[in-house]
Structures are given as C-alpha cells and as structure tokens.
Design an enzyme around this catalytic site. Structure first.
Site, short mmCIF file in Angstrom:
data_model
loop_
_atom_site.label_atom_id
_atom_site.label_comp_id
_atom_site.label_asym_id
_atom_site.label_seq_id
_atom_site.Cartn_x
_atom_site.Cartn_y
_atom_site.Cartn_z
N HIS A 107 29.92 45.23 47.46
CA HIS A 107 29.55 46.54 48.04
C HIS A 107 28.10 46.56 48.54
CE1 HIS A 107 33.30 48.36 46.94
NE2 HIS A 107 33.13 48.10 45.65
N ASP B 231 39.33 41.76 45.60
CA ASP B 231 38.99 42.89 44.74
C ASP B 231 39.76 44.12 45.25
OD1 ASP B 231 36.62 43.95 42.74
OD2 ASP B 231 37.07 45.44 44.29
N1 Q9C Z 1 36.44 58.04 41.50
C1 Q9C Z 1 33.68 47.04 42.18
O1 Q9C Z 1 34.85 46.95 41.82
N2 Q9C Z 1 33.49 54.25 41.34
N3 Q9C Z 1 33.08 48.22 42.39
C2 Q9C Z 1 34.53 54.86 42.07
C3 Q9C Z 1 36.07 56.80 42.16
C4 Q9C Z 1 32.87 53.10 41.92
C5 Q9C Z 1 33.80 49.44 42.20
C6 Q9C Z 1 34.90 56.16 41.44
C7 Q9C Z 1 33.73 51.88 41.98
C8 Q9C Z 1 32.96 50.67 42.36
C9 Q9C Z 1 32.87 45.81 42.37
ZN ZN Z 2 36.54 46.68 42.88
#
Ligand code: Q9C
Ligand code: ZN
Length: 360
Positions: free
Chosen positions: A172, A208
């Site tokens: 990200h 992912d």
């Molecule tokens: N309600 C990775 O898997 N939170 N990042 C989302 C949605 C952030 C995920 C919440 C998710 C980030 C590397």
């Molecule tokens: Zn993820």
C-alpha cells in the site's frame, strides 16, 4: 532436480517492536490486526516442516529504498516518532494523522510550507487511519526492506525460491505515501533492485486480498515492471479508490498493469480461474528476472477483515500453479490476519510453490 533444497526463509526480530496496538475503523478504536504474532506464527509453521533454512537479513543500506521512495517520505518514516515524542507525545500511544492533505484541500493553491514537526505533517504522507506508528516502526520498516532484498539476493544467486518474512508489509506504500499498515514498499523496492541489477523485465504478482495501490502507482508509467493483482473488488473493499479492471497503466506503461477484482465469497476454483489470466499475462510479458510475489493470506475464508473464501488446500494449488510458470520466485509477506491459520497457510502455499518449481 530430484531433491528440493531447503528454501531460504529470511526473517529477523526487528519487527517485534513495531506493535501498533490500535487502529481506527469507522471512527472506532479497534486492536491492530497487523500484529507481531502474525510473523511468529508464519515462522513457526514454516520451520516445523524442516523445509526452510532460517537466515538473517543482510544490511543493504538506503539506496534501494531511495530508488523507489521520495527522500521526504523516507525522512518522515525515520523521524516522525522522535519528533512526536520531543513535542510531548505520550510514548505509549500510537501515532496516527489527524488531518489529511487531500487534493481537494489543496485545490488551486500554492501552499507555502509544511510544519517542521514531522508528526504534524504526517497527514500529507498518509492516506488512512489504519497505519499506527510507534517507537519501533522505522527500524522494523528498514528491516523489512533488508529482508526483502536478502530474499532477492538468494534467488539471484540461484535459489528457485526465497521467502522474505516482511513485517510491516509494503504494497500500500506509494512513492511518497504510507498507509494500509505499510511504510516502505518491499516488493517494489525488490523489483526495482532486480532491474538495477540488470534485468529488462520484472513481473510482480500480488495475491494479497487488498489492491496494492502503492505498487500500481510506483510502476504506473513503466513498461519494464508488470504489475498483476488479484484482490477484493474495490467497489466494496479497502482501499476503495484503486484496483478496478480499467486501470491499465499509462504512457509506456499502458498494458503493464492488470487488476483482477474478485467478488465477495470467491472460492478456490474461481480464484484459480482468475489467477490463470494473471499468469497468462505474466507469460506474455516474458520476464527475464525472478517473479516478485506479494503474498497475503487475507484471502482466507476466516480472515477477520476480508471476504474471500479460500481454504488451506487452495493455497497449495495456487502456489503450485505459480511455480509452474517456470520463473524463480522472490516471495514477500504482505497481509493475512487469521493468526491461528497463518502457519498452515504459509506451509501450504510455499510448499505448493516449491513443488511447482521443482520440475520447471
Ligand atoms: N474496514 C494489508 O493487508 N483496514 N493491509 C481496512 C476496512 C486497513 C490491509 C479496514 C487494511 C489494510 C497489507
Ligand atoms: Zn491485505
């Protein structure tokens, strides 16, 4: 090859001090899903098989990071915590931005300055409230890059597969942007480094559950790095703003970006069908360097924040299919939050990859 050599498993304990404790979700404080226990579970699972050789990362210095990220972003990650503490921040509370410098904030203005305290500028470099920063964050982020680059070293030295247990994850993070638990884009840094070591074409496959907005952004206008991502449909899933099928890259990079969004509830069979499309695109691209794999296990049916329906044995099939591409693989850990299943899922996936690569 009759016998399969142990696969290098590059890991360190430097991530342990990066423990966010809380994130904000829909305005509520919840425990941070991206926890040190994730890495512990994967490491124990893999080592219990005897098929992996645990190795520490080698220090690679800052150049590979600055080949991908802006200096101001690197400076922010390095110093934001100490600036906050110097300004009286309660050292047990994770740091999150409280303002965001959106394009719509800036509008037509030529703004004159940013505050000197990096904690006050944080929202100019962070796109969400899911990326808590603590005292150990910068060190962990640097170590994750070293882990990723060391895994790449092993593959460039001849190993068919190396696995980097990166934590924090990376996909990200953009050129000048952190978010989604990510600070430095480990996979992008590895892809760039493989190019800088002489490859003409490198493919990144991102499995992912979330779209790797940072990786897509970094290589958007490039034709030497193909980005292929399978992920939950951003129409309902974080990060919402990117990951749609119509995003195909631009300029020289047009056609070198492939998004394969997946519906909620997608199971192993449907996943493998989409994966075949992604692997066909990679085969057509004809990479001459190793495949960089952004590997998340948040596609698992019991993942607490995701909505696909993969099972442990699906991971073995997926890994096997990727291995059959016949390209060596630098596998780098991204997400996956069902901690109790991470060990078996990693064993299944990487075991499948090892087998798929065996007769390449
Ligand atoms: N309600 C990775 O898997 N939170 N990042 C989302 C949605 C952030 C995920 C919440 C998710 C980030 C590397
Ligand atoms: Zn993820």
């Amino acid at each position: 090859m009759a016998d399969v050599l142990p696969t290098p498993l590059i890991a360190s304990d430097d991530h342990l001090a990066h423990a966010g404790l809380i994130e904000l979700a829909a305005g509520r404080e919840i425990p941070c899903y991206e926890s040190p226990e994730r890495a512990t579970a994967i490491r124990q699972g893999l080592l219990s098989t005897g098929d992996y050789a645990l190795q520490p990362p080698d220090a690679h210095g800052p150049d590979a990071i600055s080949a991908v990220h802006e200096v101001e972003l690197i400076d922010l990650v390095e110093h934001v915590w100490t600036d906050a503490v110097a300004d009286g921040w309660d050292a047990v509370r994770p740091l999150l931005p409280d303002t965001f410098m959106l394009r719509s904030y800036i509008g037509p203005m030529a703004l004159a300055a940013l505050p000197a305290g990096r904690h006050l500028r944080l929202g100019a470099y962070c796109f969400d409230t899911a990326t808590p920063i603590v005292a150990g964050t910068a060190n962990a982020a640097r170590a994750a890059v070293d882990i990723a680059l060391t895994a790449a070293d092993r593959v460039l030295e001849g190993a068919p597969l190396a696995y980097g247990l990166c934590r924090p994850p990376g996909h990200h993070a953009g050129r000048n942007l952190i978010g989604g638990y990510c600070f430095f884009n480990n996979a992008a840094i590895v892809a760039q480094s493989i190019i800088d070591r002489g490859a003409q074409r490198v493919a990144i496959l991102d499995v992912d559950f979330h779209h790797g907005n940072g990786t897509q952004q970094i290589f958007w206008q490039r034709d030497d790095v193909l980005y292929v991502s399978l992920h939950g449909d951003p129409g309902g899933i974080y990060p919402y703003f990117s990951g749609y099928a119509g995003e195909r890259g631009e300029g020289r990079g047009e056609g070198a970006n492939l998004n394969l969004p997946l519906a909620a509830g997608t199971d192993g069979e449907a996943y493998l069908a989409a994966l075949n499309d992604g692997l066909d695109a990679i085969a057509r691209f004809d990479p001459d360097g190793p495949l960089v794999l952004s590997l998340g296990f948040d596609t698992y049916h019991a993942d607490p924040i995701c909505n696909l329906a993969l099972r442990t044995d699906d991971y073995a099939r997926i890994g096997g299919r990727i291995g059959k591409l016949g390209v060596s693989v630098v596998a780098l850990q991204e997400g996956g939050y069902a901690v109790d299943a991470l060990g078996v899922n990693a064993v299944a996936f990487l075991g499948g990859l090892r087998e798929g690569l065996r007769d390449r």
